[in-house]
Motif scaffolding. Structure first.
Motif, PDB file in Angstrom:
ATOM      1  N   PHE A 290       0.827  -1.210   0.000  1.00  0.00           N
ATOM      2  CA  PHE A 290       0.000   0.000   0.000  1.00  0.00           C
ATOM      3  C   PHE A 290       0.860   1.258   0.000  1.00  0.00           C
ATOM      4  O   PHE A 290       0.617   2.200  -0.763  1.00  0.00           O
ATOM      5  CB  PHE A 290      -0.932   0.001   1.212  1.00  0.00           C
ATOM      6  CG  PHE A 290      -1.617   1.325   1.430  1.00  0.00           C
ATOM      7  CD1 PHE A 290      -2.747   1.649   0.700  1.00  0.00           C
ATOM      8  CD2 PHE A 290      -1.116   2.237   2.347  1.00  0.00           C
ATOM      9  CE1 PHE A 290      -3.371   2.874   0.884  1.00  0.00           C
ATOM     10  CE2 PHE A 290      -1.746   3.462   2.536  1.00  0.00           C
ATOM     11  CZ  PHE A 290      -2.871   3.783   1.800  1.00  0.00           C
ATOM     12  N   TRP A 291       1.880   1.297   0.879  1.00  0.00           N
ATOM     13  CA  TRP A 291       2.673   2.509   0.993  1.00  0.00           C
ATOM     14  C   TRP A 291       3.502   2.757  -0.263  1.00  0.00           C
ATOM     15  O   TRP A 291       3.740   3.912  -0.638  1.00  0.00           O
ATOM     16  CB  TRP A 291       3.591   2.435   2.220  1.00  0.00           C
ATOM     17  CG  TRP A 291       2.885   2.759   3.497  1.00  0.00           C
ATOM     18  CD1 TRP A 291       2.729   1.952   4.584  1.00  0.00           C
ATOM     19  CD2 TRP A 291       2.223   3.988   3.842  1.00  0.00           C
ATOM     20  NE1 TRP A 291       2.010   2.583   5.567  1.00  0.00           N
ATOM     21  CE2 TRP A 291       1.692   3.837   5.136  1.00  0.00           C
ATOM     22  CE3 TRP A 291       2.034   5.182   3.166  1.00  0.00           C
ATOM     23  CZ2 TRP A 291       0.981   4.842   5.775  1.00  0.00           C
ATOM     24  CZ3 TRP A 291       1.320   6.192   3.803  1.00  0.00           C
ATOM     25  CH2 TRP A 291       0.802   6.016   5.095  1.00  0.00           C
ATOM     26  N   SER A 292       3.971   1.698  -0.917  1.00  0.00           N
ATOM     27  CA  SER A 292       4.724   1.889  -2.155  1.00  0.00           C
ATOM     28  C   SER A 292       3.858   2.569  -3.210  1.00  0.00           C
ATOM     29  O   SER A 292       4.279   3.529  -3.860  1.00  0.00           O
ATOM     30  CB  SER A 292       5.231   0.537  -2.675  1.00  0.00           C
ATOM     31  OG  SER A 292       6.104  -0.065  -1.752  1.00  0.00           O
TER      32      SER A 292
ATOM     33  N   LEU B  81       1.720   7.658  -5.821  1.00  0.00           N
ATOM     34  CA  LEU B  81       0.582   8.464  -6.246  1.00  0.00           C
ATOM     35  C   LEU B  81       0.608   9.855  -5.621  1.00  0.00           C
ATOM     36  O   LEU B  81       0.292  10.854  -6.286  1.00  0.00           O
ATOM     37  CB  LEU B  81      -0.726   7.753  -5.873  1.00  0.00           C
ATOM     38  CG  LEU B  81      -1.030   6.456  -6.634  1.00  0.00           C
ATOM     39  CD1 LEU B  81      -2.301   5.814  -6.102  1.00  0.00           C
ATOM     40  CD2 LEU B  81      -1.158   6.728  -8.123  1.00  0.00           C
ATOM     41  N   LEU B  82       0.994   9.947  -4.340  1.00  0.00           N
ATOM     42  CA  LEU B  82       1.030  11.250  -3.678  1.00  0.00           C
ATOM     43  C   LEU B  82       2.085  12.156  -4.309  1.00  0.00           C
ATOM     44  O   LEU B  82       1.835  13.345  -4.548  1.00  0.00           O
ATOM     45  CB  LEU B  82       1.314  11.063  -2.184  1.00  0.00           C
ATOM     46  CG  LEU B  82       0.164  10.507  -1.347  1.00  0.00           C
ATOM     47  CD1 LEU B  82       0.629  10.209   0.066  1.00  0.00           C
ATOM     48  CD2 LEU B  82      -1.004  11.484  -1.328  1.00  0.00           C
ATOM     49  N   ASN B  83       3.272  11.606  -4.563  1.00  0.00           N
ATOM     50  CA  ASN B  83       4.302  12.417  -5.211  1.00  0.00           C
ATOM     51  C   ASN B  83       3.888  12.822  -6.613  1.00  0.00           C
ATOM     52  O   ASN B  83       4.126  13.957  -7.045  1.00  0.00           O
ATOM     53  CB  ASN B  83       5.622  11.640  -5.250  1.00  0.00           C
ATOM     54  CG  ASN B  83       6.383  11.715  -3.943  1.00  0.00           C
ATOM     55  OD1 ASN B  83       7.000  12.728  -3.627  1.00  0.00           O
ATOM     56  ND2 ASN B  83       6.336  10.652  -3.172  1.00  0.00           N
TER      57      ASN B  83
ATOM     58  N   VAL C  84       1.810  17.098 -10.319  1.00  0.00           N
ATOM     59  CA  VAL C  84       0.742  17.554 -11.218  1.00  0.00           C
ATOM     60  C   VAL C  84       0.191  18.899 -10.738  1.00  0.00           C
ATOM     61  O   VAL C  84      -0.013  19.835 -11.532  1.00  0.00           O
ATOM     62  CB  VAL C  84      -0.376  16.502 -11.299  1.00  0.00           C
ATOM     63  CG1 VAL C  84      -1.598  17.078 -12.015  1.00  0.00           C
ATOM     64  CG2 VAL C  84       0.114  15.269 -12.036  1.00  0.00           C
ATOM     65  N   LEU C  85      -0.043  19.019  -9.424  1.00  0.00           N
ATOM     66  CA  LEU C  85      -0.543  20.279  -8.880  1.00  0.00           C
ATOM     67  C   LEU C  85       0.439  21.417  -9.119  1.00  0.00           C
ATOM     68  O   LEU C  85       0.052  22.534  -9.482  1.00  0.00           O
ATOM     69  CB  LEU C  85      -0.812  20.128  -7.373  1.00  0.00           C
ATOM     70  CG  LEU C  85      -2.014  19.265  -6.977  1.00  0.00           C
ATOM     71  CD1 LEU C  85      -2.067  19.083  -5.474  1.00  0.00           C
ATOM     72  CD2 LEU C  85      -3.302  19.896  -7.484  1.00  0.00           C
TER      73      LEU C  85
ATOM     74  N   ALA D 177       9.386  17.062  -2.795  1.00  0.00           N
ATOM     75  CA  ALA D 177       8.000  17.172  -2.347  1.00  0.00           C
ATOM     76  C   ALA D 177       7.781  18.299  -1.338  1.00  0.00           C
ATOM     77  O   ALA D 177       6.807  19.050  -1.443  1.00  0.00           O
ATOM     78  CB  ALA D 177       7.557  15.838  -1.749  1.00  0.00           C
ATOM     79  N   VAL D 178       8.658  18.418  -0.347  1.00  0.00           N
ATOM     80  CA  VAL D 178       8.457  19.440   0.684  1.00  0.00           C
ATOM     81  C   VAL D 178       8.538  20.830   0.083  1.00  0.00           C
ATOM     82  O   VAL D 178       7.724  21.720   0.393  1.00  0.00           O
ATOM     83  CB  VAL D 178       9.485  19.262   1.818  1.00  0.00           C
ATOM     84  CG1 VAL D 178       9.366  20.401   2.828  1.00  0.00           C
ATOM     85  CG2 VAL D 178       9.282  17.932   2.514  1.00  0.00           C
ATOM     86  N   SER D 179       9.501  21.060  -0.795  1.00  0.00           N
ATOM     87  CA  SER D 179       9.638  22.366  -1.438  1.00  0.00           C
ATOM     88  C   SER D 179       8.389  22.704  -2.241  1.00  0.00           C
ATOM     89  O   SER D 179       7.874  23.836  -2.185  1.00  0.00           O
ATOM     90  CB  SER D 179      10.865  22.373  -2.352  1.00  0.00           C
ATOM     91  OG  SER D 179      12.052  22.173  -1.616  1.00  0.00           O
ATOM     92  N   LEU D 180       7.889  21.740  -2.985  1.00  0.00           N
ATOM     93  CA  LEU D 180       6.687  21.975  -3.785  1.00  0.00           C
ATOM     94  C   LEU D 180       5.474  22.252  -2.909  1.00  0.00           C
ATOM     95  O   LEU D 180       4.660  23.133  -3.194  1.00  0.00           O
ATOM     96  CB  LEU D 180       6.427  20.769  -4.678  1.00  0.00           C
ATOM     97  CG  LEU D 180       7.516  20.455  -5.721  1.00  0.00           C
ATOM     98  CD1 LEU D 180       7.169  19.179  -6.472  1.00  0.00           C
ATOM     99  CD2 LEU D 180       7.685  21.605  -6.694  1.00  0.00           C
ATOM    100  N   ALA D 181       5.357  21.494  -1.821  1.00  0.00           N
ATOM    101  CA  ALA D 181       4.216  21.685  -0.921  1.00  0.00           C
ATOM    102  C   ALA D 181       4.246  23.075  -0.276  1.00  0.00           C
ATOM    103  O   ALA D 181       3.205  23.741  -0.140  1.00  0.00           O
ATOM    104  CB  ALA D 181       4.213  20.604   0.151  1.00  0.00           C
TER     105      ALA D 181
END
Length: 418
Positions: free
Chosen positions: A151-153, A158-160, A165-166, A242-246
């Motif tokens: 699940f986590w893989s 998908l989250l990244n 995409v956002l 990811a953190v920078s984008l968020a």
């Protein structure tokens, strides 16, 4: 923008983990996770001052940092303790789904609890994960672990992907707002910020080591030293992600007065550009730099893996007579299992020696695994054929297929250890 592009990305580091020794990867991941807490404090303070809800001051800033780290650590530890108690009670039910649900909710719970007290949610998740990684193997079930890992893989992928995409959508909107001279200035800012990140990272990694050596002269510290080539690799492995984008996406659109947040489009565009530059430029040249660095092959993981497997097999052999007696197992069954365990143990021991006979034993073991792996396809085809001819139900097929898949994963680790 400085706070957004400051922390490195642990997920991106994992992509190149095979290129680097375990020690280097551990340092990069730890750096990313800890720096997230500092970057988030700086970011929230910068945004708060801009919108008019925060003020600068040495005592105030120090208190925010202390609350971020102390509160995050405390929240993570408390949630982890509660999670351990809950998982012990859920395990009695014998169902993997409640256990998996608990595992999935723990990091989100730690993050939300920390956010409620305005502490670092990232540090709370890290601490919660560290505690659960120590307690999880002794309280979890095998089926739940396999399900959770899968699940986590998928979830992380998908989250990244959704985050990128956002950012792509936001960057597109930012480009439309940055026309003419503003767009040119933004592109120059991407190059300037990226260059500053690379230069500062190199300076820090090379200068700080001499400061540490001047302050800490213990023999233990000397054993931790790395060469200059290894530091070059670590410097280039400082990807942003990811953190920078968020952080860039969470910049508000307006300030308290209702006017537009200054240069929001530039912040989003430059942050996205810097992330792409680190992933593309450094990602492309890092494999060549890693080969140039001639980093020592990480044999510690293989040694520890061999030790763990050998110790487990020895423990099973030692316990076999007593367990067989308690279960009332027939002698022929016990002896057959003993022979299998002894063969497996001899193969594990042979894998760590250079005696010619040991090489032949390891080769036969891999040939046996390869043959069994090839036969699994025939088993799977035969069962699917039974389902297609309506001799068995889909539910029966699923149960058999799960067993065959588990065996295939186990055998694949023997035939392809990497």
């Amino acid at each position: 923008m400085g706070a957004a592009v400051a922390p490195t990305d642990a997920t991106a580091v994992g992509v190149v983990s095979r290129l680097l020794p375990r020690r280097n990867v551990t340092l990069l991941r730890a750096e990313s996770l800890i720096n997230d807490g500092t970057a988030l404090v700086v970011y929230s303070l910068a945004v708060g001052v801009t919108v008019g809800s925060e003020h600068l001051g040495a005592a105030h800033v120090s208190g925010l940092v202390a609350l971020s780290y102390g509160g995050g650590i405390a929240a993570g530890a408390v949630v982890a303790w509660l999670g351990i108690q809950l998982r012990r009670r859920v395990r009695v039910l014998g169902d993997t789904l409640p256990d998996n649900l608990t595992i999935i909710l723990l990091p989100f719970s730690a993050y939300l609890v920390a956010e409620q007290v305005e502490a670092s949610g990232v540090l709370a998740v890290v601490v919660c994960g560290l505690v659960m990684s120590q307690a999880g193997p002794s309280i979890g079930r095998a089926a739940a672990r396999l399900q959770t890992e899968a699940f986590w893989s998928l979830g992380m992928y998908l989250l990244n992907g959704a985050l990128f995409v956002l950012v792509g959508l936001e960057a597109q909107a930012a480009v439309r707002e940055l026309s003419g001279t503003a767009l040119t200035q933004a592109l120059l800012l991407v190059a300037a910020v990226y260059g500053a990140l690379v230069v500062v990272r190199f300076l820090f990694l090379f200068v700080s080591v001499y400061a540490i050596r001047a302050l800490d002269r213990r023999p233990r510290q000397r054993k931790r030293r790395m060469g200059h080539r290894a530091r070059v690799v670590s410097a280039l492995a400082g990807f942003r992600g990811a953190v920078s984008l968020a952080l860039a996406l969470s910049v508000p659109y307006t300030v308290d007065s209702g006017t537009a947040f200054p240069d929001r489009d530039t912040i989003v565009f430059v942050t996205a550009g810097v992330v792409v530059a680190t992933l593309v430029v450094q990602g492309l040249i890092l494999p060549a730099i890693a080969r140039w660095a001639q980093l020592p092959r990480d044999q510690e993981t293989e040694r520890e893996l061999g030790l763990a497997r050998t110790t487990a097999a020895e423990a099973a052999l030692d316990a076999l007579p007593a367990v067989a007696a308690d279960l009332g197992t027939d002698t022929d069954v016990t002896e057959r299992l003993r022979a299998e365990y002894e063969t497996h143990l001899n193969t594990l021991r042979a894998a760590t020696t250079s005696v010619p006979e040991s090489g032949a034993l390891v080769r036969r073991h891999r040939q046996d695994a390869t043959l069994r792996l090839a036969l699994l396809e025939h088993k799977r085809s035969a069962v699917i054929n039974l389902r297609d001819r309506h001799r068995i139900d889909d539910g029966v097929l699923l149960q058999v297929q799960q067993q065959l898949d588990a065996e295939e994963v186990r055998l694949s680790q023997v035939t392809d250890p990497e």
